[in-house]
Design an enzyme around this catalytic site. Structure first.
Site, short mmCIF file in Angstrom:
data_model
loop_
_atom_site.label_atom_id
_atom_site.label_comp_id
_atom_site.label_asym_id
_atom_site.label_seq_id
_atom_site.Cartn_x
_atom_site.Cartn_y
_atom_site.Cartn_z
N THR A 193 13.42 -34.14 -38.42
CA THR A 193 13.68 -32.71 -38.61
C THR A 193 12.37 -32.00 -38.92
O THR A 193 12.06 -30.95 -38.34
CB THR A 193 14.70 -32.49 -39.75
OG1 THR A 193 15.91 -33.14 -39.38
CG2 THR A 193 14.97 -31.01 -39.97
N ASN A 228 21.90 -37.82 -28.88
CA ASN A 228 22.53 -38.46 -30.04
C ASN A 228 24.05 -38.52 -29.93
O ASN A 228 24.68 -39.41 -30.49
CB ASN A 228 22.14 -37.73 -31.32
CG ASN A 228 22.18 -36.23 -31.20
OD1 ASN A 228 21.53 -35.65 -30.34
ND2 ASN A 228 22.94 -35.60 -32.06
N GLN A 275 16.52 -40.93 -30.80
CA GLN A 275 17.58 -41.89 -30.46
C GLN A 275 17.10 -42.95 -29.47
O GLN A 275 17.73 -43.99 -29.34
CB GLN A 275 18.80 -41.15 -29.88
CG GLN A 275 19.48 -40.22 -30.88
CD GLN A 275 20.20 -40.97 -32.00
OE1 GLN A 275 20.48 -42.17 -31.91
NE2 GLN A 275 20.50 -40.26 -33.08
N ALA A 302 12.53 -43.30 -38.62
CA ALA A 302 12.74 -44.73 -38.89
C ALA A 302 14.21 -45.10 -39.07
O ALA A 302 14.63 -46.20 -38.69
CB ALA A 302 11.96 -45.13 -40.15
N HIS A 303 14.99 -44.19 -39.66
CA HIS A 303 16.34 -44.61 -40.07
C HIS A 303 17.32 -44.77 -38.90
O HIS A 303 18.47 -45.17 -39.11
CB HIS A 303 16.91 -43.65 -41.13
CG HIS A 303 17.32 -42.30 -40.63
ND1 HIS A 303 18.64 -41.92 -40.54
CD2 HIS A 303 16.61 -41.23 -40.23
CE1 HIS A 303 18.71 -40.66 -40.11
NE2 HIS A 303 17.49 -40.23 -39.92
N CYS A 363 29.99 -31.71 -38.50
CA CYS A 363 31.34 -31.34 -38.90
C CYS A 363 31.34 -31.05 -40.38
O CYS A 363 32.16 -31.56 -41.13
CB CYS A 363 32.29 -32.49 -38.57
SG CYS A 363 33.99 -32.01 -38.63
N1 PLP Z 1 16.79 -35.61 -33.43
C1 PLP Z 1 17.85 -36.35 -33.06
C2 PLP Z 1 18.11 -36.58 -31.61
C3 PLP Z 1 18.68 -36.92 -34.03
O1 PLP Z 1 19.71 -37.65 -33.64
C4 PLP Z 1 18.41 -36.69 -35.39
C5 PLP Z 1 19.29 -37.23 -36.44
O2 PLP Z 1 20.49 -37.27 -36.29
C6 PLP Z 1 17.29 -35.90 -35.73
C7 PLP Z 1 16.50 -35.40 -34.71
C8 PLP Z 1 16.93 -35.62 -37.17
O3 PLP Z 1 16.27 -36.72 -37.72
P1 PLP Z 1 16.02 -36.89 -39.29
O4 PLP Z 1 17.31 -37.33 -39.86
O5 PLP Z 1 14.94 -37.92 -39.40
O6 PLP Z 1 15.56 -35.58 -39.82
#
Ligand code: PLP
Length: 378
Positions: A70, A147, A175, A195-196, A322
């Site tokens: 993000t 995603n 993703q 990373a997560h 949601c």
């Molecule tokens: N971009 C995509 C395609 C994602 O799926 C996500 C998380 O769901 C993000 C960005 C955001 O990532 P983060 O949780 O590291 O901020």
């Protein structure tokens, strides 16, 4: 609980935990400090940077560590808003994650133009080619894999088209990385990762930027990351990110993802046989091996599915945000041309590297049982 929500977040893998623990126990200096404890942390940080650069195919100094995708994605849009000024335009695919979509609207308003996708959820390259013949945006943003649907985007082709018109190309590869080999991503001008999603810890990610380029910082107050992102780097989570990605890349080099794709495909075939009226979104195009985005049979509501499967011991997702508890149709499915009446039936089941064939079988049995219950209740 059998976990089928890896596209939201994945469990931390052993390699990542060990790397985190090693740094936490042995390298507790601040990498900006001048003493030996600081230098040791700085070396660990530089090593992690070199390893990630080698995997992506870029220069280590092109990488900026962030708190996640993000932040990385906001950094890109913020930078271009400053760079391009009041007349600048960005083109953003219709299926981006909200942290690209919303921030492009925040910084560019109506000057953020939407790149359409096909019914299968693939970005429309014909549209891109035709539009670029007449106009030049300051940036094109197309994610590497979606995603919600798992549909892999033709990011290599899109990048080549953009580069032929000298337009910078940005891909949110959150993703894609850790599920597909990340070689070649370093050729994109801007790349974000987190990373997560692949077995590293939450709260750490990165942004790759063009070699020797400037980036207007989003965070001020320190000279870390070459003055491009202020704030003490979290060396332990960064080392864990790299350890996890290296482990995933080794698994892919052994083709371990291909077997997992087979399990997912078998699940889908049996699922479609067992639930007449259900369908799989994006089934005809290349998708991540872990994702099933299903439209449940007519009349079924996705929240009901999530709640009932949760009670049965399975964590699945509605696929789209949601937060209000209301069943909002996803912007991704809307962009693909699905009417809201259909989109509210979408359920996402996303496996991980640790998911077994037996887990898929158990999920299928639970889905069939829940479906029967829901039919019974009307
Ligand atoms: N971009 C995509 C395609 C994602 O799926 C996500 C998380 O769901 C993000 C960005 C955001 O990532 P983060 O949780 O590291 O901020």
């Amino acid at each position: 609980m059998i976990y089928f929500d890896h596209n939201a977040t994945a469990p931390v893998m052993r390699e990542a935990r060990e790397a985190w623990l090693h740094v936490t126990e042995h390298l507790d200096g601040n990498p900006s400090s001048m003493h030996r404890a600081g230098s040791r942390a700085a070396v660990a940080l530089a090593t992690a940077r070199e390893k990630l650069a080698a995997l992506l195919g870029c220069h280590p100094l092109d990488l900026i560590w962030t708190s996640g995708a993000t932040e990385a994605n906001n950094m890109v849009l913020h930078h271009f808003a400053r760079k391009l000024g009041a007349a600048g335009e960005v083109w953003v695919s219709a299926i981006e994650h909200p942290c690209v979509d919303d921030s492009s609207k925040h910084y560019f308003g109506k000057r953020a133009k939407t790149i359409p996708v096909t019914r299968d959820g693939v970005v429309d390259l014909d549209w891109l080619t035709a539009e670029l013949a007449d106009a030049r945006p300051g940036l094109v943003a197309i994610m590497a894999a979606n995603n919600e649907t798992g549909v892999i985007q033709p990011w290599r082709e899109a990048m080549a088209i953009c580069h032929s018109y000298k337009v910078p190309f940005f891909t949110d590869a959150v993703q894609f990385i850790g599920k597909m080999p990340c070689k070649g991503l370093g050729d994109c001008d801007y790349v974000s990762g987190a990373a997560h999603k692949f077995g590293g810890p939450r709260g750490v990610g990165f942004l790759k930027i063009p070699h020797r380029s400037q980036l207007t910082p989003l965070l001020h107050g320190g000279k870390q990351e070459g003055g491009r992102r202020a704030g003490t780097e979290n060396v332990a989570t960064i080392a864990a990110l790299v350890a996890a990605l290296e482990a995933r890349e080794r698994q892919m080099a052994r083709n371990e993802h291909l077997l997992r794709k087979l399990w997912r495909d078998n699940f889908e075939a049996q699922f479609l046989r067992a639930l007449p009226g259900a369908s799989i979104i994006g089934q005809n195009v290349p998708r991540l091996w872990n994702t099933v985005s299903a439209l449940m049979p007519e009349g079924d509501r996705k929240l009901q599915w999530v709640i009932r499967l949760d009670k049965a011991g399975f964590a699945v997702s509605t696929g789209s945000a949601c937060t209000t508890g209301k069943e909002e149709p996803s912007h991704v499915l809307s962009a693909m041309g699905y009417k809201s009446a259909h989109a509210v039936r979408a359920v996402r089941m996303s496996a991980g590297w640790e998911t077994t064939e037996a887990d898929w079988d158990a999920l299928l049995k639970a889905v069939v049982k829940v479906h029967a219950e829901m039919q019974h209740k009307g």
